[in-house]
Design a protein around this motif. Structure first.
Motif, PDB file in Angstrom:
ATOM      1  N   ASP A  97       0.819  -1.208   0.000  1.00 32.81           N
ATOM      2  CA  ASP A  97       0.000   0.000   0.000  1.00 32.81           C
ATOM      3  C   ASP A  97       0.857   1.264   0.000  1.00 32.81           C
ATOM      4  OD1 ASP A  97      -2.273  -1.512  -0.009  1.00 32.81           O
ATOM      5  OD2 ASP A  97      -2.700  -1.294   2.132  1.00 32.81           O
ATOM      6  N   LEU A  98       2.019   1.199   0.646  1.00 37.24           N
ATOM      7  CA  LEU A  98       2.918   2.349   0.692  1.00 37.24           C
ATOM      8  C   LEU A  98       3.825   2.428  -0.535  1.00 37.24           C
ATOM      9  CD1 LEU A  98       4.062   2.171   4.443  1.00 37.24           C
ATOM     10  CD2 LEU A  98       2.353   3.711   3.444  1.00 37.24           C
ATOM     11  N   GLN A  99       3.677   1.459  -1.442  1.00 39.39           N
ATOM     12  CA  GLN A  99       4.488   1.385  -2.659  1.00 39.39           C
ATOM     13  C   GLN A  99       5.981   1.313  -2.316  1.00 39.39           C
ATOM     14  OE1 GLN A  99       3.118   4.780  -4.955  1.00 39.39           O
ATOM     15  NE2 GLN A  99       1.481   3.570  -5.878  1.00 39.39           N
ATOM     16  N   MET A 100       6.276   0.462  -1.340  1.00 38.78           N
ATOM     17  CA  MET A 100       7.654   0.205  -0.933  1.00 38.78           C
ATOM     18  C   MET A 100       7.966  -1.255  -1.189  1.00 38.78           C
ATOM     19  SD  MET A 100       7.715   2.356   2.672  1.00 38.78           S
ATOM     20  CE  MET A 100       9.505   2.237   2.850  1.00 38.78           C
ATOM     21  N   PRO A 101       9.242  -1.616  -1.307  1.00 41.89           N
ATOM     22  CA  PRO A 101       9.598  -3.026  -1.573  1.00 41.89           C
ATOM     23  C   PRO A 101       9.082  -3.955  -0.467  1.00 41.89           C
ATOM     24  CG  PRO A 101      11.487  -1.588  -1.916  1.00 41.89           C
ATOM     25  CD  PRO A 101      10.438  -0.745  -1.266  1.00 41.89           C
ATOM     26  N   LYS A 102       8.331  -4.969  -0.849  1.00 37.57           N
ATOM     27  CA  LYS A 102       7.795  -5.900   0.140  1.00 37.57           C
ATOM     28  C   LYS A 102       8.890  -6.700   0.831  1.00 37.57           C
ATOM     29  CE  LYS A 102       4.655  -7.691  -2.673  1.00 37.57           C
ATOM     30  NZ  LYS A 102       3.517  -8.536  -3.138  1.00 37.57           N
ATOM     31  N   SER A 103      10.058  -6.781   0.213  1.00 41.17           N
ATOM     32  CA  SER A 103      11.162  -7.525   0.820  1.00 41.17           C
ATOM     33  C   SER A 103      11.655  -6.872   2.110  1.00 41.17           C
ATOM     34  CB  SER A 103      12.321  -7.634  -0.167  1.00 41.17           C
ATOM     35  OG  SER A 103      12.821  -6.354  -0.508  1.00 41.17           O
ATOM     36  N   GLN A 104      11.300  -5.611   2.350  1.00 38.94           N
ATOM     37  CA  GLN A 104      11.767  -4.936   3.564  1.00 38.94           C
ATOM     38  C   GLN A 104      11.235  -5.576   4.840  1.00 38.94           C
ATOM     39  OE1 GLN A 104      12.561  -0.420   1.785  1.00 38.94           O
ATOM     40  NE2 GLN A 104      11.288  -0.681   3.604  1.00 38.94           N
ATOM     41  N   ILE A 105      10.154  -6.355   4.743  1.00 44.63           N
ATOM     42  CA  ILE A 105       9.634  -7.024   5.940  1.00 44.63           C
ATOM     43  C   ILE A 105      10.656  -8.005   6.498  1.00 44.63           C
ATOM     44  CG2 ILE A 105       8.514  -8.956   4.745  1.00 44.63           C
ATOM     45  CD1 ILE A 105       7.245  -7.015   7.855  1.00 44.63           C
ATOM     46  N   TYR A 106      11.582  -8.448   5.660  1.00 42.23           N
ATOM     47  CA  TYR A 106      12.586  -9.403   6.119  1.00 42.23           C
ATOM     48  C   TYR A 106      13.715  -8.731   6.897  1.00 42.23           C
ATOM     49  CZ  TYR A 106       9.935 -12.501   3.183  1.00 42.23           C
ATOM     50  OH  TYR A 106       8.908 -13.225   2.643  1.00 42.23           O
ATOM     51  N   TRP A 107      13.744  -7.385   6.911  1.00 37.87           N
ATOM     52  CA  TRP A 107      14.628  -6.699   7.856  1.00 37.87           C
ATOM     53  C   TRP A 107      14.274  -7.119   9.277  1.00 37.87           C
ATOM     54  CZ3 TRP A 107      14.338  -0.877   5.997  1.00 37.87           C
ATOM     55  CH2 TRP A 107      14.884  -0.779   4.711  1.00 37.87           C
ATOM     56  N   TYR A 108      12.990  -7.357   9.487  1.00 37.81           N
ATOM     57  CA  TYR A 108      12.514  -7.852  10.785  1.00 37.81           C
ATOM     58  C   TYR A 108      12.567  -9.373  10.840  1.00 37.81           C
ATOM     59  CZ  TYR A 108       9.165  -9.263  14.388  1.00 37.81           C
ATOM     60  OH  TYR A 108       8.571  -9.879  15.468  1.00 37.81           O
ATOM     61  N   ALA A 109      11.990 -10.031   9.854  1.00 35.98           N
ATOM     62  CA  ALA A 109      11.773 -11.482   9.940  1.00 35.98           C
ATOM     63  C   ALA A 109      13.070 -12.282   9.965  1.00 35.98           C
ATOM     64  CB  ALA A 109      10.903 -11.945   8.765  1.00 35.98           C
ATOM     65  N   LEU A 110      14.115 -11.793   9.314  1.00 41.90           N
ATOM     66  CA  LEU A 110      15.388 -12.519   9.276  1.00 41.90           C
ATOM     67  C   LEU A 110      16.416 -11.956  10.257  1.00 41.90           C
ATOM     68  CD1 LEU A 110      15.952 -13.104   5.440  1.00 41.90           C
ATOM     69  CD2 LEU A 110      15.254 -14.790   7.147  1.00 41.90           C
ATOM     70  N   ASN A 111      16.049 -10.948  10.999  1.00 41.28           N
ATOM     71  CA  ASN A 111      17.002 -10.310  11.900  1.00 41.28           C
ATOM     72  C   ASN A 111      17.373 -11.269  13.037  1.00 41.28           C
ATOM     73  OD1 ASN A 111      18.014  -8.606  14.169  1.00 41.28           O
ATOM     74  ND2 ASN A 111      17.588  -6.966  12.709  1.00 41.28           N
ATOM     75  N   PRO A 112      18.656 -11.586  13.206  1.00 37.16           N
ATOM     76  CA  PRO A 112      19.051 -12.529  14.271  1.00 37.16           C
ATOM     77  C   PRO A 112      18.639 -12.082  15.667  1.00 37.16           C
ATOM     78  CG  PRO A 112      20.846 -12.250  12.709  1.00 37.16           C
ATOM     79  CD  PRO A 112      19.806 -11.219  12.356  1.00 37.16           C
ATOM     80  N   PHE A 113      18.645 -10.780  15.904  1.00 33.18           N
ATOM     81  CA  PHE A 113      18.185 -10.277  17.202  1.00 33.18           C
ATOM     82  C   PHE A 113      16.746 -10.699  17.478  1.00 33.18           C
ATOM     83  CE2 PHE A 113      15.261  -6.703  18.128  1.00 33.18           C
ATOM     84  CZ  PHE A 113      15.281  -6.764  19.512  1.00 33.18           C
TER      85      PHE A 113
END
Length: 452
Positions: A182-198
């Motif tokens: 909806d924000l017209q941003m790359p959907k892959s950015q959700i993996y900044w959270y989902a793959l973050n080791p922390f």
């Protein structure tokens, strides 16, 4: 070289899974340098995996779930809070109100209202057991589900709670992608959270329920963007009923609704309605537990974080040092009350500075409002950073990713017995973070918050 290039993602997937498995079942938290080396390896490998497969959403989602499943049958090795979770869940399953009694009282009186009471009390520690629980109702519901389904198995309860957290993270991925679209941003950015080791280590691994809170919050944001504000308000209340922190965001909805409506009166009325719906729904979640002593016990427990505890703070530690210089002793009783006021003033600034031109202004305001609150807090446990991290996914800023990485410096305190912070290490952590934050504030274009 051709082989490595062809199978690089698969090799990284196997390597990361093995590293998470080692972390879950073999790492001792007092082995700081092993921990730090593992942390750096995980962040490095995760970055290359994301960079190589960021267009393959199915692969990255499967990887995110696989890494979390590596922890499924492990007891948390960086936190002992889960023992209190199980205590509260079993108390609730036995018909007790968990907000009205102290584990310490039962143990001292040699009364054991639940199975393995002594083992759970010793596991949570006397500090935790001597305070009233501060976990809100939906959090308690998760504890009850785990305790009811697991019987008297501590490991079973841990596995069920971890499964709930993993399901919440899957929900975050689903709704997060919808928001990014909806924000017209790359959907892959959700993996900044989902793959973050922390996130994987602190939340899934150590059973902190931020993912459940964040699932409701992210879903709330999605439905707000779809103009389904009543559903959004209810979901935000559900988020508050897991962790109280989303209450800080309520003032920030005023400029959003003023901008969304053609007339300011309509925007103001919708803000009042939205806020009222959130507060009323939150109250409804608490009603089953409210009784004469509840308010005093709960407010006292929450207030302890401002009056007694200090960990991994930044601006507060500077203020404390100034207090030592002038007064010769710790001023937490005074400073701990002033810092939240500063955070509220900053939220007021974000609320009345200007009306946002688009939904990203709301998201950026939430990110910076919460970050400033943590910068002024007396206690910043590592898992607190999960909320700024998910919010940054929907903005052009990335400093919470750096924050999640440099958090490793705060863990050094646990290498000491008893734990003890080295302030120069904490200073290094925040110098790195604030240095990068200043860089982003100077270079990010269209960041909305400070742009003209």
């Amino acid at each position: 070289m051709h082989f490595l290039e062809k199978y690089k993602a698969s090799i990284l997937l196997v390597l990361l899974t093995a590293l998470y498995f080692y972390f879950a079942y073999f790492l001792e938290r007092t082995s700081y340098w092993s921990f730090a080396a593992l942390w750096i390896s995980l962040f490095t490998a995760s970055y290359f995996l994301y960079r190589d497969k960021q267009e393959d959403a199915a692969f990255l989602t499967a990887a995110a779930v696989l890494f979390r499943l590596a922890f499924l049958f492990a007891l948390p090795n960086l936190s002992q809070d889960f023992y209190r979770f199980i205590w509260d869940g079993r108390m609730l399953a036995q018909g007790y109100n968990p907000y009205l009694s102290l584990p310490q009282t039962f143990i001292e009186q040699h009364e054991y209202p639940i199975a393995q009471a002594v083992e759970l009390y010793e596991g949570m520690g006397s500090l935790n057991g001597s305070h009233y629980t501060n976990y809100p109702p939906i959090n308690q519901l998760c504890f009850w589900i785990a305790s009811t389904l697991s019987g008297t198995s501590i490991l079973g309860a841990v596995g069920i709670m971890r499964a709930l957290i993993i399901l919440a993270d899957i929900g975050i991925i689903i709704y997060g992608k919808k928001i990014l679209q909806d924000l017209q941003m790359p959907k892959s950015q959700i993996y900044w959270y989902a793959l973050n080791p922390f996130v994987i280590i602190e939340l899934t691994g150590n059973l902190h329920f931020e993912p459940v809170m964040l699932f409701f919050m992210v879903a709330s944001i999605y439905y707000l963007l779809k103009n389904k504000w009543l559903l959004s308000a209810f979901l935000l209340a559900a988020s508050v009923a897991v962790k109280l922190i989303p209450l800080l965001f309520l003032p920030l909805f005023l400029p959003y609704f003023l901008n969304a409506e053609k007339h300011w009166k309509t925007g103001l009325l919708k803000t009042i309605g939205y806020t009222g719906m959130v507060l009323l729904s939150t109250l409804l979640f608490f009603i089953p537990f409210i009784d004469g002593a509840f308010i005093a016990n709960y407010s006292n427990s929450v207030g302890l974080w401002f009056r007694n505890f200090e960990f991994n703070a930044s601006l507060y530690y500077i203020a404390r040092a100034i207090g030592y210089w002038f007064r010769g002793y710790n001023e937490i009783a005074i400073i701990g009350k002033i810092m939240p006021v500063l955070a509220l003033l900053f939220l007021g600034y974000l609320t009345f500075r200007k009306q946002g031109k688009d939904p990203q202004y709301l998201l950026v305001s939430m990110l910076f409002g919460l970050s400033f609150y943590y910068f002024t807090s007396t206690t910043v446990h590592p898992w607190y950073v999960a909320t700024p991290l998910i919010l940054t996914v929907f903005t052009r800023y990335t400093f919470p990713i750096v924050w999640s990485a440099v958090l490793i410096l705060s863990y050094q305190a646990y290498a000491n017995t008893p734990w003890q912070e080295h302030l120069w290490i904490i200073a290094l952590e925040y110098l790195l973070l604030f240095g990068y934050l200043i860089y982003e504030l100077r270079t990010v274009k269209g960041g909305h918050l400070f742009s003209k």
